[in-house]
Design an enzyme around this catalytic site. Structure first.
Site, PDB file in Angstrom:
ATOM      1  N   ASN A 150       0.760  -1.232   0.093  1.00  0.00           N
ATOM      2  CA  ASN A 150      -0.107   0.001   0.019  1.00  0.00           C
ATOM      3  C   ASN A 150       0.841   1.411  -0.060  1.00  0.00           C
ATOM      4  O   ASN A 150       0.593   2.314  -0.511  1.00  0.00           O
ATOM      5  CB  ASN A 150      -0.872  -0.062   1.296  1.00  0.00           C
ATOM      6  CG  ASN A 150      -0.357   0.055   2.430  1.00  0.00           C
ATOM      7  OD1 ASN A 150       0.780  -0.615   2.687  1.00  0.00           O
ATOM      8  ND2 ASN A 150      -0.955   0.518   3.446  1.00  0.00           N
ATOM      9  N   GLY A 226       2.033  -6.243   7.285  1.00  0.00           N
ATOM     10  CA  GLY A 226       0.928  -6.850   6.378  1.00  0.00           C
ATOM     11  C   GLY A 226      -0.200  -7.256   7.075  1.00  0.00           C
ATOM     12  O   GLY A 226      -0.539  -6.785   7.902  1.00  0.00           O
ATOM     13  N   THR A 228      -3.197  -9.648   9.000  1.00  0.00           N
ATOM     14  CA  THR A 228      -3.050 -10.201  10.306  1.00  0.00           C
ATOM     15  C   THR A 228      -2.976 -11.700  10.234  1.00  0.00           C
ATOM     16  O   THR A 228      -2.097 -12.336  10.769  1.00  0.00           O
ATOM     17  CB  THR A 228      -4.498 -10.066  11.101  1.00  0.00           C
ATOM     18  OG1 THR A 228      -4.270  -8.374  11.336  1.00  0.00           O
ATOM     19  CG2 THR A 228      -4.621 -10.596  12.498  1.00  0.00           C
ATOM     20  N   THR A 230      -1.510 -13.291   7.697  1.00  0.00           N
ATOM     21  CA  THR A 230       0.120 -13.692   7.486  1.00  0.00           C
ATOM     22  C   THR A 230       0.919 -13.267   8.454  1.00  0.00           C
ATOM     23  O   THR A 230       1.943 -14.201   8.795  1.00  0.00           O
ATOM     24  CB  THR A 230       0.524 -12.608   6.332  1.00  0.00           C
ATOM     25  OG1 THR A 230      -0.557 -12.618   5.257  1.00  0.00           O
ATOM     26  CG2 THR A 230       1.814 -13.194   5.546  1.00  0.00           C
ATOM     27  N   GLU A 248       3.534  -5.651  12.238  1.00  0.00           N
ATOM     28  CA  GLU A 248       2.512  -4.471  12.128  1.00  0.00           C
ATOM     29  C   GLU A 248       1.419  -4.603  11.296  1.00  0.00           C
ATOM     30  O   GLU A 248       1.611  -5.309  10.160  1.00  0.00           O
ATOM     31  CB  GLU A 248       3.045  -3.240  11.676  1.00  0.00           C
ATOM     32  CG  GLU A 248       4.333  -2.814  12.352  1.00  0.00           C
ATOM     33  CD  GLU A 248       4.014  -2.149  13.844  1.00  0.00           C
ATOM     34  OE1 GLU A 248       3.029  -1.831  13.750  1.00  0.00           O
ATOM     35  OE2 GLU A 248       4.790  -2.299  14.594  1.00  0.00           O
ATOM     36  N   CYS A 282      -3.278   1.475   6.200  1.00  0.00           N
ATOM     37  CA  CYS A 282      -3.664   0.675   7.491  1.00  0.00           C
ATOM     38  C   CYS A 282      -4.360   1.826   8.623  1.00  0.00           C
ATOM     39  O   CYS A 282      -4.978   1.341   9.589  1.00  0.00           O
ATOM     40  CB  CYS A 282      -2.362  -0.083   8.047  1.00  0.00           C
ATOM     41  SG  CYS A 282      -1.010   1.013   8.360  1.00  0.00           S
ATOM     42  N   GLU A 461       7.365   0.167  16.030  1.00  0.00           N
ATOM     43  CA  GLU A 461       8.327   0.690  15.184  1.00  0.00           C
ATOM     44  C   GLU A 461       8.396   2.356  15.594  1.00  0.00           C
ATOM     45  O   GLU A 461       7.720   2.890  16.341  1.00  0.00           O
ATOM     46  CB  GLU A 461       7.908   0.674  13.813  1.00  0.00           C
ATOM     47  CG  GLU A 461       7.714  -0.956  13.386  1.00  0.00           C
ATOM     48  CD  GLU A 461       7.455  -1.110  11.744  1.00  0.00           C
ATOM     49  OE1 GLU A 461       6.568  -0.339  11.208  1.00  0.00           O
ATOM     50  OE2 GLU A 461       8.231  -1.933  11.203  1.00  0.00           O
TER      51      GLU A 461
HETATM   52  P1  NDP Z   1      -0.101  -9.285   3.143  1.00  0.00           P
HETATM   53  O1  NDP Z   1       0.223  -9.984   4.508  1.00  0.00           O
HETATM   54  O2  NDP Z   1      -0.719 -10.211   2.122  1.00  0.00           O
HETATM   55  O3  NDP Z   1       1.506  -9.460   2.537  1.00  0.00           O
HETATM   56  C1  NDP Z   1       2.518  -8.529   3.246  1.00  0.00           C
HETATM   57  C2  NDP Z   1       3.760  -9.110   2.899  1.00  0.00           C
HETATM   58  O4  NDP Z   1       3.996 -10.293   3.340  1.00  0.00           O
HETATM   59  C3  NDP Z   1       3.811  -9.018   1.271  1.00  0.00           C
HETATM   60  O5  NDP Z   1       5.501  -8.778   1.000  1.00  0.00           O
HETATM   61  C4  NDP Z   1       3.734 -10.571   1.081  1.00  0.00           C
HETATM   62  O6  NDP Z   1       4.144 -11.173  -0.314  1.00  0.00           O
HETATM   63  C5  NDP Z   1       4.522 -11.369   2.278  1.00  0.00           C
HETATM   64  N1  NDP Z   1       3.964 -12.559   2.497  1.00  0.00           N
HETATM   65  C6  NDP Z   1       2.802 -12.986   2.196  1.00  0.00           C
HETATM   66  N2  NDP Z   1       2.761 -14.414   2.753  1.00  0.00           N
HETATM   67  C7  NDP Z   1       3.822 -14.651   3.410  1.00  0.00           C
HETATM   68  C8  NDP Z   1       4.515 -15.776   4.226  1.00  0.00           C
HETATM   69  N3  NDP Z   1       3.682 -16.879   4.212  1.00  0.00           N
HETATM   70  N4  NDP Z   1       5.620 -15.665   4.696  1.00  0.00           N
HETATM   71  C9  NDP Z   1       6.447 -14.452   4.431  1.00  0.00           C
HETATM   72  N5  NDP Z   1       5.906 -13.394   3.879  1.00  0.00           N
HETATM   73  C10 NDP Z   1       4.770 -13.366   3.318  1.00  0.00           C
HETATM   74  O7  NDP Z   1      -0.557  -7.946   3.105  1.00  0.00           O
HETATM   75  P2  NDP Z   1      -1.081  -7.142   1.809  1.00  0.00           P
HETATM   76  O8  NDP Z   1       0.286  -6.884   1.198  1.00  0.00           O
HETATM   77  O9  NDP Z   1      -2.248  -7.343   1.318  1.00  0.00           O
HETATM   78  O10 NDP Z   1      -0.917  -5.560   2.782  1.00  0.00           O
HETATM   79  C11 NDP Z   1      -2.137  -5.221   3.090  1.00  0.00           C
HETATM   80  C12 NDP Z   1      -2.299  -5.554   4.812  1.00  0.00           C
HETATM   81  O11 NDP Z   1      -1.117  -4.844   5.523  1.00  0.00           O
HETATM   82  C13 NDP Z   1      -3.407  -4.910   5.223  1.00  0.00           C
HETATM   83  O12 NDP Z   1      -4.053  -5.859   6.458  1.00  0.00           O
HETATM   84  C14 NDP Z   1      -2.969  -3.497   6.257  1.00  0.00           C
HETATM   85  O13 NDP Z   1      -3.756  -3.289   7.134  1.00  0.00           O
HETATM   86  C15 NDP Z   1      -1.618  -4.051   6.623  1.00  0.00           C
HETATM   87  N6  NDP Z   1      -0.907  -2.917   6.753  1.00  0.00           N
HETATM   88  C16 NDP Z   1      -0.419  -2.819   8.134  1.00  0.00           C
HETATM   89  C17 NDP Z   1       0.073  -1.685   8.343  1.00  0.00           C
HETATM   90  C18 NDP Z   1       0.755  -1.533   9.743  1.00  0.00           C
HETATM   91  O14 NDP Z   1       1.683  -0.561  10.081  1.00  0.00           O
HETATM   92  N7  NDP Z   1       0.119  -2.066  10.778  1.00  0.00           N
HETATM   93  C19 NDP Z   1       0.688  -0.860   7.599  1.00  0.00           C
HETATM   94  C20 NDP Z   1       0.476  -1.014   6.190  1.00  0.00           C
HETATM   95  C21 NDP Z   1      -0.408  -2.192   5.937  1.00  0.00           C
HETATM   96  P3  NDP Z   1       3.442 -11.079  -1.645  1.00  0.00           P
HETATM   97  O15 NDP Z   1       2.438  -9.993  -1.605  1.00  0.00           O
HETATM   98  O16 NDP Z   1       4.340 -10.704  -2.313  1.00  0.00           O
HETATM   99  O17 NDP Z   1       2.711 -12.374  -1.591  1.00  0.00           O
END
Ligand code: NDP
Length: 480
Positions: A150, A226, A228, A230, A248, A282, A461
Site C-alpha cells: 500500500n 501486512g 493479520t 500472514t 505491524e 492501515c 516501530e
Molecule cells: P500480506 O500479509 O498479504 O503481505 C505482506 C507481505 O508479506 C508481502 O510482501 C507478502 O508477499 C508477504 N507474505 C505473504 N505471505 C507470506 C508468508 N507466508 N511468509 C512471509 N511473507 C509473506 O498483506 P498485503 O500486502 O495485502 O498488505 C495489506 C495489509 O497490510 C492490510 O491488512 C493492512 O492493514 C496491513 N498494513 C499494516 C500496516 C501497519 O503498520 N500496521 C501498514 C500497512 C499495511 P506478496 O504480497 O508478494 O505475496
C-alpha cells in the site's frame, strides 16, 4: 518486456530457478514488467552475502554508517521524479500522492534513522555502594524485512533504515504486487557506497521467498508489515526458533466525531482519513461514528464532498483517488459492498466500479463509497476491507461509542473530534489503539512509537523503539 532482478551482494542478479511473474499496472490492468519469483535458493545466496558483509558493516563507526545512509536518502531525493513515477505506476496511486507523501517520507526515513543512531545511547544503572551496570546494544546480525503494497517504498524503508543504522545486514522483500521502487533502491545504495551484501532485496511471492526468509535459521529477527493472517503464520513459524518479531498488522480504525468539533476541519480531514490512497492505508478511519445531534448534517455534507471527489488515472493532476492495487483486491472490496447490502446497509454514494476511457478502460477504479444503517457488530463493521469504503453510524453517549469502537479484534489507530479537553483525554485513555489522533489524522512524528494492540500487531516501530528492536541488549555489572 523489462525484467526486474534481485539485488544480492551489491549486484543485480536473475533468480536462480529462472522463474518470473507478471507485474500489472493498476491504472491500465496490463502487465508492464516481469519480476523474479525467487525461492529458498535465492534467500540462501542473500543470507551468505549478508553473513560476509556483517563483520564489515557492524564494525564501521556509527558516523560512517550514518554517512552512507544520509547519502542513500540524498540519492532517492536526487531521483525523486523517477521514484515518484515508478511508485504511482506500480501501485495505481495518484502521482501527486506519491510526490507529496510516499517518496518524501522514504527520504525522511533514511535521513531520520541515519541521524537518530548517532544519538542512540544505552542505559547505565548505578547501585549505590555496590557497583554499576551498563548496557551494551549490539546489532542482531542478519534480519528479515517484509513489507506490503500500500505504501511500498515508505514502509520498506521504515524497516530497512533502522535495521541498517543499528549495524545489521538485511534480507528484504517488498510486496510482489509493488516491487519497482525497491528495485530502484539497489542502485541508490550502490551509488551511496554501501558495502556489498549489507542490503539484499529479493522479489517474489510471500509464500515462497517471504516464507524462506522467515524460516532461515541465520535470520535473527523478522520485521513484518501486512495482513493479520500472514502475521499469525509468521509468528507460528518464527516463534519456535526464538526469533525477535515485530508485526505491524491490519486495522479497522474508528473515527469518532462529537457534536462540538470544528465541523469544517473535521469534514475535510475525514474525507482524507477515509479515502487517501484509495482507502488503502492501515491507518484510515473506516468506521465513522457521529454524535446524533450532527449526524444528518454530517451525512449530507460528507456525501456531497465524496460525490465531488475525482477518481481518475494516476497521472491526472486532478485525481484525488487513483486505481486500487490489483484486480483481486478490487473484487474483494466490491464483495464487501455486496455483503454490506446483504447485512441491511444502504449505500449512500459509490459502491461501483468506474470504467475510464481509452488505455485506462481495464484499470481498477472504484467510486469512494459511504454506507449507513449497519449494526456495529456486523461483518462489514468488523472485518478489514482496506479500500475506499466507510460506514457511518450515529451514537448518543461516550460509553456507547467506546463500546462500538473497541468491539473489533483490531486496535491500530483511532481519531477523535471534540473541543472538550477532558473528554478528549478520557476517550484517549479508554480506546483500544496504539495511536490516537485528536482533531487531526496521520500526523507523523518519526520519534513516536508506531503500532497497534490486539490483532493489529506486536511491538512498535519508530524512534528508539525501532533501534531497540534491531539491537540486542547485554548488561554488564562491575563491582566496586
Ligand atoms: P500480506 O500479509 O498479504 O503481505 C505482506 C507481505 O508479506 C508481502 O510482501 C507478502 O508477499 C508477504 N507474505 C505473504 N505471505 C507470506 C508468508 N507466508 N511468509 C512471509 N511473507 C509473506 O498483506 P498485503 O500486502 O495485502 O498488505 C495489506 C495489509 O497490510 C492490510 O491488512 C493492512 O492493514 C496491513 N498494513 C499494516 C500496516 C501497519 O503498520 N500496521 C501498514 C500497512 C499495511 P506478496 O504480497 O508478494 O505475496
Amino acid at each position: 518486456m523489462e525484467k526486474l532482478k534481485n539485488f544480492i551482494d551489491g549486484k543485480y542478479v536473475e533468480p536462480i530457478a529462472g522463474n518470473y511473474i507478471d507485474n500489472y499496472e493498476p491504472a491500465t490492468g496490463k502487465v508492464y514488467c516481469l519480476i523474479p519469483n525467487s525461492d529458498a535458493q535465492d534467500v540462501e545466496m542473500a543470507v551468505q552475502a549478508a553473513e560476509k558483509a556483517f563483520p564489515i558493516w557492524s564494525a564501521m563507526s556509527t558516523e560512517e554508517r550514518s554517512a552512507v545512509m544520509v547519502r542513500i536518502s540524498e540519492g532517492i531525493e536526487r531521483r525523486m521524479d523517477e521514484f515518484v513515477a515508478a511508485e504511482s505506476r506500480d501501485n495505481g496511486k495518484p502521482l501527486t500522492l506519491a510526490a507529496h507523501v510516499d517518496i518524501p517520507r522514504a527520504v525522511s526515513n533514511f535521513h531520520f534513522f541515519a541521524t537518530a543512531i548517532i544519538h542512540f545511547a544505552s542505559e547505565s544503572h548505578y547501585m549505590e555502594g555496590v557497583g554499576v551496570n551498563y548496557t551494551m546494544r549490539k546489532p542482531l546480525g542478519i534480519v528479515g524485512c517484509i513489507s506490503p503494497w500500500n505504501l511500498p517504498l515508505y514502509l520498506f524503508s521504515w524497516k530497512i533504515a533502522p535495521a541498517l543504522a543499528s549495524g545489521n545486514c538485511v534480507v528484504a522483500k517488498p510486496s510482489e504486487i509493488t516491487p519497482y521502487t525497491a528495485y530502484l533502491l539497489g542502485q541508490v545504495c550502490k551509488e551511496a557506497g554501501m558495502p556489498d551484501g549489507v542490503l539484499n532485496i529479493l522479489h517474489g511471492e510471500g509464500g515462497s521467498v517471504g516464507d524462506a526468509i522467515v524460516k532461515h535459521p541465520k535470520v535473527k529477527a523478522i520485521s513484518f508489515t501486512g495482513g493479520t493472517k500472514t502475521g499469525e503464520y509468521i509468528a507460528r513459524t518464527a516463534a519456535p526458533m526464538f526469533k525477535k518479531l515485530s508485526l505491524e498488522l491490519g486495522g479497522k480504525n474508528p473515527n469518532i466525531i462529537f457534536a462540538d468539533c470544528d465541523f469544517d476541519d473535521m469534514l475535510s480531514t475525514t474525507l482524507r482519513s477515509s479515502f487517501a490512497n484509495q482507502g488503502q492505508i492501515c491507518l484510515c478511519g473506516s468506521r465513522i461514528f457521529v454524535e446524533r445531534p450532527i449526524y444528518e448534517k454530517f451525512k449530507k455534507a460528507f456525501v456531497e464532498k465524496v460525490e465531488n471527489t475525482v477518481v481518475s488515472y494516476p497521472t491526472d493532476k486532478h485525481a484525488k483517488l487513483g486505481a486500487v492495487v490489483s484486480k483481486p483486491h478490487m473484487e474483494k472490496v466490491m464483495s464487501y459492498v455486496e455483503l454490506a447490502k446483504e447485512e441491511g446497509g444502504t449505500v449512500l454514494t459509490g459502491g461501483h466500479r468506474v470504467i475510464m476511457e481509452g488505455e485506462y478502460s481495464e484499470g481498477y477504479y472504484l467510486r469512494p463509497t459511504v454506507i449507513e444503517g449497519l449494526a456495529y457488530d456486523c461483518r462489514t463493521n468488523q472485518e478489514e476491507i482496506f479500500g475506499p469504503v466507510v460506514t457511518i453510524t450515529p451514537f448518543d453517549t461516550e460509553e456507547e461509542v467506546l463500546m462500538m469502537a473497541n468491539s473489533t479484534q483490531y486496535g491500530l489507530s483511532s481519531t477523535l473530534w471534540t473541543n472538550d479537553l477532558k473528554r478528549a483525554h478520557r476517550m484517549a485513555d479508554k480506546i483500544h489503539a496504539g495511536i490516537v489522533w485528536i482533531n487531526s489524522w496521520l500526523v507523523r512524528d518519526l520519534r513516536t512509537p508506531f503500532g497497534g494492540v490486539k490483532a493489529s500487531g506486536v511491538g512498535r516501530e519508530g524512534g528508539w523503539e525501532a533501534l531497540r528492536f534491531f539491537t540486542e541488549p547485554k548488561n554488564v555489572f562491575i563491582k566496586y
